[in-house]
Design a protein around this motif. Structure first.
Motif, mmCIF file in Angstrom:
data_model
loop_
_atom_site.group_PDB
_atom_site.id
_atom_site.type_symbol
_atom_site.label_atom_id
_atom_site.label_comp_id
_atom_site.label_asym_id
_atom_site.label_seq_id
_atom_site.Cartn_x
_atom_site.Cartn_y
_atom_site.Cartn_z
ATOM 1 N N ASP A 1 0.695 -1.224 0.189
ATOM 2 C CA ASP A 1 0.014 0.054 0.054
ATOM 3 C C ASP A 1 0.798 1.425 -0.182
ATOM 4 O O ASP A 1 2.090 1.128 -0.274
ATOM 5 N N ASP A 2 0.340 2.356 0.195
ATOM 6 C CA ASP A 2 0.971 3.535 -0.004
ATOM 7 C C ASP A 2 1.677 4.044 1.353
ATOM 8 O O ASP A 2 2.681 4.865 1.147
ATOM 9 N N GLU A 3 1.412 3.636 2.221
ATOM 10 C CA GLU A 3 1.845 4.099 3.688
ATOM 11 C C GLU A 3 2.289 3.092 4.354
ATOM 12 O O GLU A 3 1.671 2.370 5.640
ATOM 13 N N PRO A 4 3.648 2.451 4.370
ATOM 14 C CA PRO A 4 4.008 1.773 5.155
ATOM 15 C C PRO A 4 3.862 2.225 6.549
ATOM 16 O O PRO A 4 4.297 3.308 6.823
ATOM 17 N N LEU A 5 3.876 1.447 7.456
ATOM 18 C CA LEU A 5 3.649 2.069 9.046
ATOM 19 C C LEU A 5 5.022 1.645 9.920
ATOM 20 O O LEU A 5 5.358 0.529 9.700
ATOM 21 N N THR A 6 5.129 2.184 10.967
ATOM 22 C CA THR A 6 6.227 1.648 11.888
ATOM 23 C C THR A 6 5.425 0.682 12.699
ATOM 24 O O THR A 6 4.029 0.552 12.498
ATOM 25 N N LYS A 7 6.189 -0.412 13.013
ATOM 26 C CA LYS A 7 5.587 -1.722 13.781
ATOM 27 C C LYS A 7 4.599 -0.906 15.162
ATOM 28 O O LYS A 7 3.537 -1.714 15.279
ATOM 29 N N ARG A 8 5.105 0.012 15.621
ATOM 30 C CA ARG A 8 4.320 0.732 16.603
ATOM 31 C C ARG A 8 3.116 1.051 16.179
ATOM 32 O O ARG A 8 2.166 0.566 16.853
ATOM 33 N N ASP A 9 3.052 1.736 15.025
ATOM 34 C CA ASP A 9 1.765 2.245 14.573
ATOM 35 C C ASP A 9 0.712 1.106 13.990
ATOM 36 O O ASP A 9 -0.285 1.419 14.032
ATOM 37 N N TYR A 10 1.381 0.157 13.280
ATOM 38 C CA TYR A 10 0.977 -1.015 12.858
ATOM 39 C C TYR A 10 -0.136 -1.561 13.881
ATOM 40 O O TYR A 10 -1.158 -1.998 13.862
ATOM 41 N N ALA A 11 0.694 -1.890 15.175
ATOM 42 C CA ALA A 11 -0.217 -2.533 16.474
ATOM 43 C C ALA A 11 -1.372 -1.325 16.786
ATOM 44 O O ALA A 11 -2.219 -1.842 17.122
ATOM 45 N N ARG A 12 -1.013 -0.298 16.894
ATOM 46 C CA ARG A 12 -1.838 0.728 17.241
ATOM 47 C C ARG A 12 -3.208 0.806 16.155
ATOM 48 O O ARG A 12 -4.385 0.840 16.595
ATOM 49 N N ALA A 13 -2.951 0.426 14.883
ATOM 50 C CA ALA A 13 -3.863 0.453 13.818
ATOM 51 C C ALA A 13 -4.825 -0.962 14.135
ATOM 52 O O ALA A 13 -6.094 -0.867 14.269
ATOM 53 N N LEU A 14 -4.127 -1.944 14.399
ATOM 54 C CA LEU A 14 -4.964 -3.125 14.686
ATOM 55 C C LEU A 14 -5.682 -2.866 16.193
ATOM 56 O O LEU A 14 -6.929 -3.459 16.207
ATOM 57 N N ALA A 15 -4.964 -2.270 17.195
ATOM 58 C CA ALA A 15 -5.810 -2.013 18.592
ATOM 59 C C ALA A 15 -7.036 -1.311 18.107
ATOM 60 O O ALA A 15 -8.184 -1.483 18.499
ATOM 61 N N ALA A 16 -6.913 -0.157 17.232
ATOM 62 C CA ALA A 16 -8.108 0.527 16.732
ATOM 63 C C ALA A 16 -9.109 -0.115 16.308
ATOM 64 O O ALA A 16 -10.317 0.044 16.411
ATOM 65 N N ALA A 17 -8.634 -1.003 15.301
ATOM 66 C CA ALA A 17 -9.652 -1.899 14.445
ATOM 67 C C ALA A 17 -10.430 -2.714 15.310
ATOM 68 O O ALA A 17 -11.432 -3.146 15.147
ATOM 69 N N ALA A 18 -9.766 -3.322 16.311
ATOM 70 C CA ALA A 18 -10.257 -4.444 17.200
ATOM 71 C C ALA A 18 -11.272 -3.690 18.054
ATOM 72 O O ALA A 18 -12.076 -4.194 18.849
#
Ligand code: NAP
Length: 307
Positions: A227-244
């Motif tokens: 995708d267009d915006e690779p995320l730091t692994k910290r932000d990736y985990a945050r995105a998962l938590a937000a989705a969860a």
């Protein structure tokens, strides 16, 4: 076009087949069971049964097709990643399977071969952007992918069009590993493989499927499909938590994953991968430019899925 797909019943295949049918291509797809054949027929494809290791049978099956799309893989469950034996099937599919498919495609007069690969082949580049000019790192688990890529290049050397698609981390409905990671997030655990400041480049399954259809119009070569915006692994985990929809209490295993060495290096390294070349070559654009949006859509889709 008349397109033959292997792996059409898998995570990316089950999005690619409808995308190809949706673009008015005539699709033939390999099915290994009657149930899988019925599912492919339902999606508008013609299901056929053939071994990906049998050159003669593949050449017969490919006759009359303009393109072959090889999406066959056998990635072990995450809990088995550390066991060398668990990778044997996948290695055979990636090496012998892709060689047989390319030989058969040459024999059958097919113009184009698309070969699935991964962008986790690149060396760790921290926060630096990675494009296709960065040489791949031939670490042990990467060898199968590199063999498959070499077979696609061999197809191009034979005067045809071989296209390698280096996908990022798959996530979305049908990508089993990602569904397990979301389930962990729902239990307040954020999966972070390696240093939290490192980057992860991912791709929603729907965008990966659409990319396969777009790649039918790409020139020969190797392309990053992320995708267009690779995320730091910290932000990736945050995105998962937000989705969860629940707070993240634990981030695991973090740096400790580095102790697992080569077996998980494809997951622990920092990879900020650019999709600019694929976008320019095909006009493809991801519906989910960032995993922040894609994970929310994934959680919603999985919640709606009949249990
Ligand atoms: N880039 C990435 O991040 C990436 C790449 C691949 C996988 N994964 C993850 O790993 C999970 C498991 O992956 P998986 O490799 O099992 O993929 P998968 O997405 O479940 O499907 C693999 C496809 O290859 C086919 N296949 C497997 N062995 C074959 C053989 N010997 N001959 C012909 N076709 C064969 C399967 O057919 P059947 O349906 O008949 O089994 C299926 O269509 C995925 O759900 C995904 O989460 C991630």
């Amino acid at each position: 076009m008349k397109v033959f797909v292997t792996g059409g019943t898998g995570a990316v295949g089950s999005h690619a087949v409808p995308a190809l049918v949706g673009d008015a291509h005539t699709v033939t797809a390999l099915a290994r069971t009657p149930e899988k054949a019925a599912a492919l027929t339902e999606q508008g494809a013609e299901a056929v049964s053939v071994s990906i290791f049998d050159r003669r049978a593949l050449a017969e099956a490919f006759a009359g097709h303009d393109a072959v799309v090889n999406l066959a893989t056998a990635i072990p469950p995450m809990t088995q990643f550390m066991r060398a034996k668990a990778w044997r099937d996948n290695d055979r599919i990636r090496t012998e399977g892709s060689a047989a498919i390319v030989d058969a495609a040459i024999e059958a007069g097919v113009d184009r071969v698309l070969q699935e690969s991964v962008s986790m082949l690149y060396p760790d580049r921290g926060a630096e952007w990675v494009d296709e000019d960065v040489p791949a790192d031939p670490f042990p688990i990467a060898r199968g992918n590199l063999a498959a890529e070499a077979n696609a290049d061999r197809f191009s050397d034979a005067g045809r069009t071989g296209v390698v698609l280096r996908f990022g981390w798959f996530y979305g409905p049908g990508a089993r590993h990602s569904e397990q990671i979301l389930a962990l997030a729902r239990r307040h655990v954020g999966v972070v493989m390696g240093p939290a400041a490192g980057y992860v480049s991912s791709i929603h399954m729907a965008d990966a499927g659409a990319a396969v259809a777009a790649a039918l119009h790409a020139p020969a070569g190797t392309f990053n499909v992320v995708d267009d915006e690779p995320l730091t692994k910290r932000d990736y985990a945050r995105a998962l938590a937000a989705a969860a929809g629940v707070p993240m209490w634990l981030r695991l295993p973090g740096r400790a994953a580095l102790l697992f060495g080569d077996r998980v290096t494809s997951l622990t390294r920092s990879l900020r991968v650019s999709n600019a070349r694929f976008r320019a070559a095909t006009g493809w654009a991801p519906r989910y430019p960032s995993a922040r949006d894609g994970w929310v859509a994934t959680a919603t889709a999985l919640d709606r899925r009949p249990h």
